[in-house]
Design a protein around this motif. Structure first.
Motif, mmCIF file in Angstrom:
data_model
loop_
_atom_site.group_PDB
_atom_site.id
_atom_site.type_symbol
_atom_site.label_atom_id
_atom_site.label_comp_id
_atom_site.label_asym_id
_atom_site.label_seq_id
_atom_site.Cartn_x
_atom_site.Cartn_y
_atom_site.Cartn_z
ATOM 1 N N ALA A 1 -21.383 -45.295 27.404
ATOM 2 C CA ALA A 1 -22.392 -46.117 26.732
ATOM 3 C C ALA A 1 -21.735 -46.953 25.650
ATOM 4 N N THR A 2 -22.362 -48.062 25.314
ATOM 5 C CA THR A 2 -21.865 -48.961 24.275
ATOM 6 C C THR A 2 -22.537 -48.609 22.954
ATOM 7 N N TRP A 3 -21.723 -48.434 21.923
ATOM 8 C CA TRP A 3 -22.267 -48.157 20.596
ATOM 9 C C TRP A 3 -22.586 -49.457 19.880
ATOM 10 N N ILE A 4 -23.808 -49.545 19.335
ATOM 11 C CA ILE A 4 -24.197 -50.660 18.473
ATOM 12 C C ILE A 4 -24.387 -50.090 17.075
ATOM 13 N N ARG A 5 -23.527 -50.515 16.153
ATOM 14 C CA ARG A 5 -23.668 -50.040 14.768
ATOM 15 C C ARG A 5 -24.919 -50.684 14.166
ATOM 16 N N GLY A 6 -25.826 -49.868 13.689
ATOM 17 C CA GLY A 6 -27.035 -50.425 13.103
ATOM 18 C C GLY A 6 -27.929 -49.364 12.509
ATOM 19 N N ASP A 7 -28.904 -49.842 11.773
ATOM 20 C CA ASP A 7 -29.863 -48.967 11.103
ATOM 21 C C ASP A 7 -31.256 -49.486 11.434
ATOM 22 N N ILE A 8 -32.094 -48.656 12.018
ATOM 23 C CA ILE A 8 -33.426 -49.079 12.418
ATOM 24 C C ILE A 8 -34.253 -49.511 11.209
ATOM 25 N N PHE A 9 -33.872 -49.056 10.013
ATOM 26 C CA PHE A 9 -34.580 -49.441 8.799
ATOM 27 C C PHE A 9 -33.969 -50.671 8.129
ATOM 28 N N ASP A 10 -32.995 -51.275 8.792
ATOM 29 C CA ASP A 10 -32.364 -52.507 8.279
ATOM 30 C C ASP A 10 -32.134 -53.452 9.449
ATOM 31 N N LEU A 11 -33.235 -53.919 10.034
ATOM 32 C CA LEU A 11 -33.142 -54.740 11.247
ATOM 33 C C LEU A 11 -32.467 -56.086 11.005
ATOM 34 N N ILE B 1 -35.530 -51.746 28.579
ATOM 35 C CA ILE B 1 -36.254 -50.595 28.050
ATOM 36 C C ILE B 1 -35.552 -50.082 26.804
ATOM 37 N N SER B 2 -36.360 -49.697 25.813
ATOM 38 C CA SER B 2 -35.840 -49.032 24.628
ATOM 39 C C SER B 2 -36.383 -47.607 24.605
ATOM 40 N N ILE B 3 -35.526 -46.646 24.256
ATOM 41 C CA ILE B 3 -35.944 -45.251 24.173
ATOM 42 C C ILE B 3 -35.759 -44.769 22.738
ATOM 43 N N HIS B 4 -36.861 -44.404 22.093
ATOM 44 C CA HIS B 4 -36.835 -43.976 20.696
ATOM 45 C C HIS B 4 -36.530 -42.488 20.612
ATOM 46 N N LEU B 5 -35.426 -42.142 19.934
ATOM 47 C CA LEU B 5 -34.983 -40.748 19.848
ATOM 48 C C LEU B 5 -34.817 -40.248 18.413
ATOM 49 N N ILE B 6 -35.173 -41.070 17.443
ATOM 50 C CA ILE B 6 -35.024 -40.664 16.048
ATOM 51 C C ILE B 6 -36.128 -39.670 15.689
ATOM 52 N N GLY B 7 -35.779 -38.637 14.945
ATOM 53 C CA GLY B 7 -36.800 -37.689 14.514
ATOM 54 C C GLY B 7 -36.173 -36.467 13.877
ATOM 55 N N THR B 8 -37.014 -35.690 13.220
ATOM 56 C CA THR B 8 -36.560 -34.433 12.628
ATOM 57 C C THR B 8 -37.666 -33.395 12.723
ATOM 58 N N ILE B 9 -37.271 -32.160 12.902
ATOM 59 C CA ILE B 9 -38.214 -31.051 12.838
ATOM 60 C C ILE B 9 -37.879 -30.156 11.650
ATOM 61 N N LYS B 10 -36.656 -30.260 11.132
ATOM 62 C CA LYS B 10 -36.178 -29.353 10.079
ATOM 63 C C LYS B 10 -36.635 -29.764 8.686
ATOM 64 N N ASN B 11 -36.597 -31.060 8.386
ATOM 65 C CA ASN B 11 -36.855 -31.525 7.025
ATOM 66 C C ASN B 11 -38.243 -32.139 6.907
ATOM 67 N N LYS C 1 -40.929 -53.119 16.100
ATOM 68 C CA LYS C 1 -40.518 -54.443 15.586
ATOM 69 C C LYS C 1 -39.259 -54.931 16.301
ATOM 70 N N LEU C 2 -38.300 -54.013 16.489
ATOM 71 C CA LEU C 2 -37.058 -54.359 17.180
ATOM 72 C C LEU C 2 -37.360 -54.819 18.610
ATOM 73 N N CYS C 3 -38.227 -54.080 19.306
ATOM 74 C CA CYS C 3 -38.590 -54.447 20.686
ATOM 75 C C CYS C 3 -39.234 -55.834 20.730
ATOM 76 N N GLN C 4 -40.125 -56.082 19.796
ATOM 77 C CA GLN C 4 -40.810 -57.383 19.767
ATOM 78 C C GLN C 4 -39.831 -58.510 19.449
ATOM 79 N N LYS C 5 -38.931 -58.250 18.523
ATOM 80 C CA LYS C 5 -37.943 -59.260 18.121
ATOM 81 C C LYS C 5 -36.997 -59.622 19.261
#
Length: 199
Positions: free
Chosen positions: A43-53, A64-74, A91-95
């Motif tokens: 896979a190709t790595w894209i350096r980025g932050d979903i909170f800094d589009l 297709i975009s697959i959203h995998l961000i999440g936490t159960i611990k914190n 927003k990223l998908c729309q952009k």
């Protein structure tokens, strides 16, 4: 077909990449950090932050975009990682004209955690994107050895018919990845994948 994983350098992301590779599907993953266990062939790595589009550069087009961000611990990050990150992914998908979003939600769990995932589902449903919501229970596998500690007791209690444990029924990460990739490749009209669909 070209797939973009959002936060795909973790446990589930690696399993999806491995499964997509079997079918020769091209995958990239967007993450602040690179996972060196994932090779450039995988896979190709894209350096980025979903909170800094604004500072996240996406050069290719994706189906297709697959959203995998999440936490159960914190629990202090439930709102940010389980809900607000979904709004950012939309927003990223729309952009970038990505027409389909796959969201990894939850089938149960602790109240605050589950509510944050349900809030994410509402955002996806209201987004006007084509979508597929995946509702696994506890996901376990070799990539996360601690996940095995919960498997046997939860399976035992779920067989006793206790609702809480039935809703978090453990599934191997490979089975979850296989079910999701199959749904994508079959281009099914389903909008939700439940635990029973992945067993």
């Amino acid at each position: 077909m070209n797939i973009l994983l959002i936060g795909g350098n973790g446990f589930v992301g690696q399993a999806l990449i491995k499964e997509f590779k079997k079918h020769k599907v091209k995958v990239s993953y967007l993450s602040k950090t690179q996972n060196h266990l994932i090779t450039e062939e995988d896979a190709t790595w894209i350096r980025g932050d979903i909170f800094d589009l604004n500072n996240t550069m996406i050069k290719e087009s994706y189906d297709i975009s697959i959203h995998l961000i999440g936490t159960i611990k914190n629990k202090y990050l439930y709102s940010k990682l389980n809900t607000k990150s979904v709004a950012q992914t939309i927003k990223l998908c729309q952009k970038h004209n990505i027409n389909k979003l796959i969201y990894f939600s939850a089938n149960g769990g602790f109240k605050q955690y589950f509510e944050s995932k349900v809030a994410g589902e509402r955002l996806v449903k209201d987004s006007k994107l084509n979508y597929l919501i995946v509702r696994p229970g506890l996901i376990y596998g070799k990539g996360r050895l601690t996940s095995y500690f919960n498997v046997l007791p939860i399976k035992f209690f779920s067989k006793l018919g206790i609702t809480f444990f039935k809703k978090v029924y453990p599934l191997p990460v490979e089975k979850v990845a296989e079910s999701v990739v199959k749904a994508i490749l079959d281009n099914t009209d389903s909008t939700i994948i439940e635990i029973k669909d992945m067993k």
